[in-house]
Design a protein around this motif. Structure first.
Motif, mmCIF file in Angstrom:
data_model
loop_
_atom_site.group_PDB
_atom_site.id
_atom_site.type_symbol
_atom_site.label_atom_id
_atom_site.label_comp_id
_atom_site.label_asym_id
_atom_site.label_seq_id
_atom_site.Cartn_x
_atom_site.Cartn_y
_atom_site.Cartn_z
ATOM 1 N N THR A 27 -9.896 3.985 -14.418
ATOM 2 C CA THR A 27 -9.978 2.781 -13.604
ATOM 3 C C THR A 27 -11.432 2.365 -13.490
ATOM 4 O OG1 THR A 27 -7.995 3.217 -12.324
ATOM 5 C CG2 THR A 27 -9.651 1.861 -11.277
ATOM 6 N N GLY A 39 -12.960 4.452 -10.606
ATOM 7 C CA GLY A 39 -11.919 5.262 -9.983
ATOM 8 C C GLY A 39 -12.224 6.741 -10.033
ATOM 9 N N LEU A 44 -12.109 5.552 -4.595
ATOM 10 C CA LEU A 44 -12.736 4.594 -5.487
ATOM 11 C C LEU A 44 -14.199 4.544 -5.101
ATOM 12 C CD1 LEU A 44 -10.091 1.747 -5.165
ATOM 13 C CD2 LEU A 44 -10.339 3.355 -7.057
ATOM 14 N N VAL A 59 -8.467 6.479 -1.063
ATOM 15 C CA VAL A 59 -7.201 6.009 -1.612
ATOM 16 C C VAL A 59 -6.062 6.823 -0.995
ATOM 17 C CG1 VAL A 59 -8.186 5.165 -3.761
ATOM 18 C CG2 VAL A 59 -7.399 7.508 -3.632
ATOM 19 N N TYR A 63 -2.790 7.011 -7.184
ATOM 20 C CA TYR A 63 -2.720 5.569 -7.412
ATOM 21 C C TYR A 63 -2.652 5.291 -8.901
ATOM 22 C CZ TYR A 63 -7.728 5.832 -8.436
ATOM 23 O OH TYR A 63 -8.945 6.149 -8.979
ATOM 24 N N SER A 65 -3.734 2.081 -10.452
ATOM 25 C CA SER A 65 -4.903 1.341 -10.917
ATOM 26 C C SER A 65 -5.552 0.622 -9.752
ATOM 27 C CB SER A 65 -4.514 0.334 -12.010
ATOM 28 O OG SER A 65 -3.617 -0.615 -11.503
ATOM 29 N N ALA A 66 -6.751 0.108 -10.013
ATOM 30 C CA ALA A 66 -7.501 -0.648 -9.015
ATOM 31 C C ALA A 66 -8.431 -1.605 -9.751
ATOM 32 C CB ALA A 66 -8.309 0.287 -8.119
ATOM 33 N N VAL A 75 -10.982 -5.608 -3.202
ATOM 34 C CA VAL A 75 -10.539 -4.596 -4.151
ATOM 35 C C VAL A 75 -9.027 -4.542 -4.046
ATOM 36 C CG1 VAL A 75 -10.525 -2.133 -4.674
ATOM 37 C CG2 VAL A 75 -12.665 -3.245 -4.022
ATOM 38 N N LEU A 77 -5.600 -2.374 -5.029
ATOM 39 C CA LEU A 77 -5.246 -0.981 -5.300
ATOM 40 C C LEU A 77 -3.730 -0.886 -5.427
ATOM 41 C CD1 LEU A 77 -6.039 2.096 -5.328
ATOM 42 C CD2 LEU A 77 -5.645 2.031 -2.867
ATOM 43 N N THR A 79 -0.394 1.591 -5.996
ATOM 44 C CA THR A 79 0.265 2.890 -6.052
ATOM 45 C C THR A 79 1.644 2.675 -6.687
ATOM 46 O OG1 THR A 79 1.382 2.741 -3.908
ATOM 47 C CG2 THR A 79 -0.900 3.564 -3.902
ATOM 48 N N GLU A 85 -4.645 -4.771 -0.664
ATOM 49 C CA GLU A 85 -5.884 -5.540 -0.775
ATOM 50 C C GLU A 85 -6.866 -4.908 0.207
ATOM 51 O OE1 GLU A 85 -6.115 -10.081 -0.628
ATOM 52 O OE2 GLU A 85 -6.606 -9.432 1.408
ATOM 53 N N ARG A 93 -7.734 -2.368 4.965
ATOM 54 C CA ARG A 93 -6.712 -2.351 3.927
ATOM 55 C C ARG A 93 -5.467 -3.088 4.431
ATOM 56 N NH1 ARG A 93 -5.739 3.289 1.488
ATOM 57 N NH2 ARG A 93 -5.396 3.746 3.672
#
Length: 127
Positions: A27, A39, A44, A59, A63, A65-66, A75, A77, A79, A85, A93
Motif C-alpha cells: 500500500t 502501509g 499507515l 488501522v 486492511y 488497501s489505503a 486518507v 482505508l 477492510t 475516510e 475516522r
C-alpha cells in the motif's frame, strides 16, 4: 532500522524513508503536494512533502488497501467489511460504507476524494 530513500526527480532532493516493522502489503499513495502514504502491518504512515514524519495512523486490524486523496486532505482505508475516510488534520475516522458479508475488494477515489467507486464480490457501488 532499515531505510529506503525517496527521490524527488522534479527538485533533485531526496530524504530517508525508515521502514518500521513488517509491511502488510504494497500500500502506497501520493498526494499532489508530495505527501506520501505508506502501509504497514499495524498502522499507515504519512510523510510530509519534505520527508518529515511519519504521522502514524492506526488501522483497525487487517486492511486491504489505503490511499491518500490527490489534495491530501483525506486518507481512505478499506477492510474486508468497511470503507473508512480519515481526516488528515484531525485523524477522525468516519465509516463511509459497511458490508457485513466481508466481500469488499477494492476502491478508486475520484480526484478530490469526494466520490468513491467501491467493488465488492458481486456489486459495484458509487459512493
Amino acid at each position: 532500522m532499515p531505510c529506503a530513500s525517496v527521490y524527488d526527480l522534479d527538485t533533485g532532493k531526496s530524504f530517508p524513508l525508515p521502514v518500521y516493522g513488517e509491511v502488510a502489503h504494497p500500500t502506497h499513495s501520493i498526494a499532489d503536494d508530495g505527501s506520501l502514504l505508506v502501509g504497514g502491518s499495524s498502522e499507515l504512515r504519512l510523510y510530509a512533502p519534505d520527508g518529515s514524519g511519519p504521522l502514524g495512523i492506526p488501522v483497525p486490524g487487517k486492511y486491504r488497501s489505503a490511499a491518500i486523496t490527490r489534495d491530501g486532505r483525506k486518507v481512505l482505508l478499506l477492510t474486508d467489511t468497511t470503507l473508512f475516510e480519515i481526516d488528515r488534520a484531525t485523524l477522525a475516522r468516519r465509516e463511509i460504507y459497511s458490508s457485513p458479508d466481508g466481500t469488499l475488494r477494492e476502491f478508486t477515489p475520484s480526484a478530490q476524494g469526494e466520490r468513491v467507486l467501491l467493488l465488492s464480490g458481486t456489486d459495484v457501488f458509487l459512493l
